[in-house]
Structures are given as C-alpha cells and as structure tokens.
Enzyme design. Structure first.
Site, PDB file in Angstrom:
ATOM      1  N   GLU A 165       1.632 -22.836  -2.647  1.00  0.00           N
ATOM      2  CA  GLU A 165       2.410 -21.614  -2.912  1.00  0.00           C
ATOM      3  C   GLU A 165       3.402 -21.357  -1.771  1.00  0.00           C
ATOM      4  O   GLU A 165       4.555 -21.005  -1.989  1.00  0.00           O
ATOM      5  CB  GLU A 165       1.473 -20.397  -3.010  1.00  0.00           C
ATOM      6  N   LYS A 177      -1.095 -14.362  -1.770  1.00  0.00           N
ATOM      7  CA  LYS A 177      -1.654 -13.041  -2.042  1.00  0.00           C
ATOM      8  C   LYS A 177      -2.782 -13.200  -3.058  1.00  0.00           C
ATOM      9  O   LYS A 177      -2.566 -13.690  -4.165  1.00  0.00           O
ATOM     10  CB  LYS A 177      -0.580 -12.115  -2.597  1.00  0.00           C
ATOM     11  N   TYR A 218      -2.245  -0.486   8.738  1.00  0.00           N
ATOM     12  CA  TYR A 218      -2.251   0.981   8.756  1.00  0.00           C
ATOM     13  C   TYR A 218      -2.766   1.506  10.089  1.00  0.00           C
ATOM     14  O   TYR A 218      -2.748   2.704  10.332  1.00  0.00           O
ATOM     15  CB  TYR A 218      -3.127   1.507   7.604  1.00  0.00           C
ATOM     16  N   LYS A 262      -2.485 -12.400   2.418  1.00  0.00           N
ATOM     17  CA  LYS A 262      -2.978 -11.052   2.132  1.00  0.00           C
ATOM     18  C   LYS A 262      -4.158 -11.111   1.197  1.00  0.00           C
ATOM     19  O   LYS A 262      -4.062 -11.814   0.193  1.00  0.00           O
ATOM     20  CB  LYS A 262      -1.835 -10.275   1.480  1.00  0.00           C
ATOM     21  N   ARG A 271      -3.974   1.395  -4.384  1.00  0.00           N
ATOM     22  CA  ARG A 271      -3.648   1.745  -5.772  1.00  0.00           C
ATOM     23  C   ARG A 271      -3.882   3.233  -6.008  1.00  0.00           C
ATOM     24  O   ARG A 271      -3.191   3.843  -6.828  1.00  0.00           O
ATOM     25  CB  ARG A 271      -4.454   0.870  -6.738  1.00  0.00           C
ATOM     26  N   SER A 291      -5.286  -2.020   2.596  1.00  0.00           N
ATOM     27  CA  SER A 291      -5.889  -0.687   2.527  1.00  0.00           C
ATOM     28  C   SER A 291      -7.416  -0.731   2.571  1.00  0.00           C
ATOM     29  O   SER A 291      -8.035   0.076   3.270  1.00  0.00           O
ATOM     30  CB  SER A 291      -5.416   0.021   1.262  1.00  0.00           C
ATOM     31  N   LYS A 310      -5.549  -8.675 -12.038  1.00  0.00           N
ATOM     32  CA  LYS A 310      -4.304  -9.354 -11.663  1.00  0.00           C
ATOM     33  C   LYS A 310      -4.514 -10.853 -11.437  1.00  0.00           C
ATOM     34  O   LYS A 310      -3.720 -11.510 -10.771  1.00  0.00           O
ATOM     35  CB  LYS A 310      -3.698  -8.674 -10.430  1.00  0.00           C
TER      36      LYS A 310
HETATM   37  C1  PBG Z   1       1.728  -4.154  -5.266  1.00  0.00           C
HETATM   38  C2  PBG Z   1       1.095  -4.209  -3.936  1.00  0.00           C
HETATM   39  C3  PBG Z   1      -0.273  -4.048  -3.676  1.00  0.00           C
HETATM   40  C4  PBG Z   1      -0.399  -4.037  -2.288  1.00  0.00           C
HETATM   41  C5  PBG Z   1       0.863  -4.221  -1.746  1.00  0.00           C
HETATM   42  N1  PBG Z   1       1.783  -4.339  -2.775  1.00  0.00           N
HETATM   43  C6  PBG Z   1      -1.399  -3.816  -4.598  1.00  0.00           C
HETATM   44  C7  PBG Z   1      -1.715  -4.804  -5.641  1.00  0.00           C
HETATM   45  O1  PBG Z   1      -1.246  -5.942  -5.637  1.00  0.00           O
HETATM   46  O2  PBG Z   1      -2.456  -4.426  -6.547  1.00  0.00           O
HETATM   47  C8  PBG Z   1      -1.696  -3.817  -1.568  1.00  0.00           C
HETATM   48  C9  PBG Z   1      -1.615  -3.232  -0.196  1.00  0.00           C
HETATM   49  C10 PBG Z   1      -2.880  -2.667   0.327  1.00  0.00           C
HETATM   50  O3  PBG Z   1      -3.950  -2.699  -0.330  1.00  0.00           O
HETATM   51  O4  PBG Z   1      -2.834  -2.141   1.442  1.00  0.00           O
HETATM   52  N2  PBG Z   1       2.350  -5.269  -5.726  1.00  0.00           N
END
Ligand code: PBG
Length: 324
Positions: free
Chosen positions: A235, A197, A315, A250, A207, A276, A219
């Site tokens: 990982e 990720k 989505y 992701k 968010r 998203s 992050k």
């Molecule tokens: C939170 C989380 C996130 C997403 C899934 N779980 C956001 C982030 O890590 O800031 C993102 C999903 C998306 O953008 O569709 N741990």
C-alpha cells in the site's frame, strides 16, 4: 566481586548519563495536533469519550491555536463536524468552497500563516451512511469516491491547506488527487497519505467527536486487515509511487511493527497516528487511578518514535511538551 567486563548499569548512573545516551528524544516539532471544528460561535464542546479534548467553533478554535503556538506547536490536522442537513451520499457538500471546512481552513491560515495545516480528506463526516465513500447497493464504490475526494482536495488547497491528508483508503486516490491538485495549479500543496490505515477498534471516540460512525457494516472493505503487515508495504509503495510526500501508519501503538517496517523500507517521512482510542484508553485508566497518565503519555509517544515514526499525530501534544 564478579569480574564483569560489561556493566550496563554504568550507563544508568544518573539522569545526566541517561539523557546523554538516550537514543530517542521527543520534541514539539515531532507532533501534529488534531483539531475539531464545528458550526457556530463561542463553542467549546466537550467530547464525552475524549476527556479534556474539545470541539470548537471557529472563533474559539483560533484562540486555541494561538495558545498552542505559544507553546511551540506549529503543525495541525483539521477535521470538521458537519451538520446532518449537509450530509448526503454524493460528497457534494465536501466540495463546496463556502462550507464549514474550507472556511475554517481559510480563516486559520489567514490568522496564522506560519503554521502547517493538514486537512482530512474522506467523505465520512459528510456521509448519511457514515462511510468514507459513496455507497451503492450496500457497497462503498471506489472510483466515484475518488472523484469526489479530488474535488474536496482542490477546494481545501484553494482555501490554503498546506497538505491534504486522504484518510479514506480508496485505491488510486493519491495519484488522482496529485493530478487534480496539479491540474488546478496547486503544485505546492502536499499529500500526507494514510497509507497503512487499519480497520481498527481504536477509532470509536473520534467517531463520537464527529458524529461519523458507520450506519451499516464496518470499514473492512477499504481499511486494512489488522492481520497484515506485508500488505502495508505494498500500500505504501503504491502511495509513494502515486506522489505521496509523506505516509502514515494508523493506529500507532498496536502497529509499531508496521512503523518499523516502513521506516526500514522507505525514505519518505513516516507519520504515525496515536488515535482517539489510544488517547481515551490512557485517560480512562488514569481517571481510575490505575495508570500514571503523564508517564503513560511519554512512554507511548517514545515507543512510537523509537519504532521509527518521524512525525506523530497525537491528542496529547500539548500535555507532552510539558513533560519532555
Ligand atoms: C475518517 C477518519 C477516522 C480517523 C481519522 N480520519 C475515522 C475512521 O476511519 O473511521 C480516526 C482518528 C482517530 O480515531 O483519532 N476517515
């Protein structure tokens, strides 16, 4: 006439031939559909940065799932938007069995036992800082966070989650969660690990959906550096060794190379999350008339599957099944 031995256009002569030789086919069974639950009743709330996607109270969410099931979608990943009064810096609210998230899991599985329900494990929706872990002296602390995530996972398993999906990127959380689940008698609850990720710009609209943007910093001390792909192999190998049943890359579209590398290297199911920002980018361009939305949906999802994803979180699942 040029004497050509090979004419690839012979394989593109008709739709039937194109379909016959197509190497990649999308199917409803490929998709996991994200769901956003919020407190209250009778709510279907628009998410401004995700046109045509909604946050639901439990009652309207159940109706939504029913209609998606009728269209052939049986796999879901649940996220909860938590009220400010239940946010702190300990993750304590995430481990309360009577909270919104476990209650929703329990009600969804009671209503639709045949679906697969994945649940997001991370502290950001519960964090006053909007971080995935506990914050101390401006740092996100690893091991205390993992303890909180283990409690959260057991509560989700108790509520009926089929798979917990840790999205936090703390070190060692997959092994710790596996142990915690087994210790509590949940040997059959699986783990979908967000293994690769990345610290991505494409999570912005999500968010907004959960009101979970980080209050300070970013992050990058826990999510992966966008410049690395060999690190993704390390990982992922570790998550599999720690007991992950499935692994994930992701975002998806900007990381197709990572998906292919994982597919070549590992034999567990590989998921990819069309996040998203990938959704909103297509919606926004289509709204402006700059892209054909339907074609862009099919093209991006096909690319993700062609790269090697066995499972796609998207989505667009509902829309896509009408197009494939
Ligand atoms: C939170 C989380 C996130 C997403 C899934 N779980 C956001 C982030 O890590 O800031 C993102 C999903 C998306 O953008 O569709 N741990």
């Amino acid at each position: 006439m040029i004497p050509l031995t090979h004419r690839y256009r012979r394989l593109r002569k008709s739709n039937a031939i194109l379909n016959l030789v197509a190497e990649t086919h999308l199917h409803a069974d490929d998709f996991i559909t994200p769901l956003f639950v919020t407190e209250g009743n009778g709510k279907t709330e628009a998410i401004p940065s995700m046109p045509d996607y909604y946050r639901h109270s439990l009652d309207t969410l159940l109706r939504r799932i029913e209609s998606l099931m009728q269209k052939g979608l049986f796999n879901y990943v649940l996220f909860a938007k938590i009220g400010d009064e239940q946010k702190d810096n300990t993750g304590e609210f995430a481990a309360r069995p009577d909270g919104l998230f476990p209650t929703a899991i329990q009600k969804i599985k009671a209503a639709f036992p045949e679906i697969t329900l994945f649940t997001d494990i991370a502290l950001d929706p519960y964090s006053t800082f909007g971080h995935d872990g506990i914050v101390k002296n401006g740092q996100i602390v690893n091991d205390e966070t993992v303890e909180a995530l283990c409690k959260m996972s057991v509560v989700h398993a108790q509520a009926g989650a089929d798979f917990v999906a840790p999205s936090d990127m703390m070190d060692g959380r997959v092994g710790a969660i596996r142990q915690a689940l087994d210790g509590a008698g949940f040997q059959d609850t699986g783990i979908l690990a967000y293994s690769a990720k990345y610290a991505s710009a494409f999570y912005g609209p999500f968010r907004d959906a959960l009101d979970s943007a980080p209050g300070f910093g970013d992050k990058r001390s826990y999510q992966m550096d966008i410049r690395n792909s060999r690190e993704a192999l390390r990982e992922t190998a570790l998550d599999i060794a720690e007991g992950a049943d499935m692994v994930m890359v992701k975002p998806a579209l900007a990381y197709l190379d990572v998906i292919s590398k994982l597919k070549a290297e590992f034999n567990v199911p590989i998921a990819a999350y069309q996040v998203s920002g990938e959704y909103s980018m297509i919606k926004a361009a289509a709204e402006k008339g700059w892209l054909d939305e339907d074609k862009a949906i099919v093209e991006t999802l096909t690319a993700i599957k062609r790269a090697g994803a066995d499972i796609i979180l998207t989505y667009f699942s509902e829309k896509a099944i009408g197009l494939i």
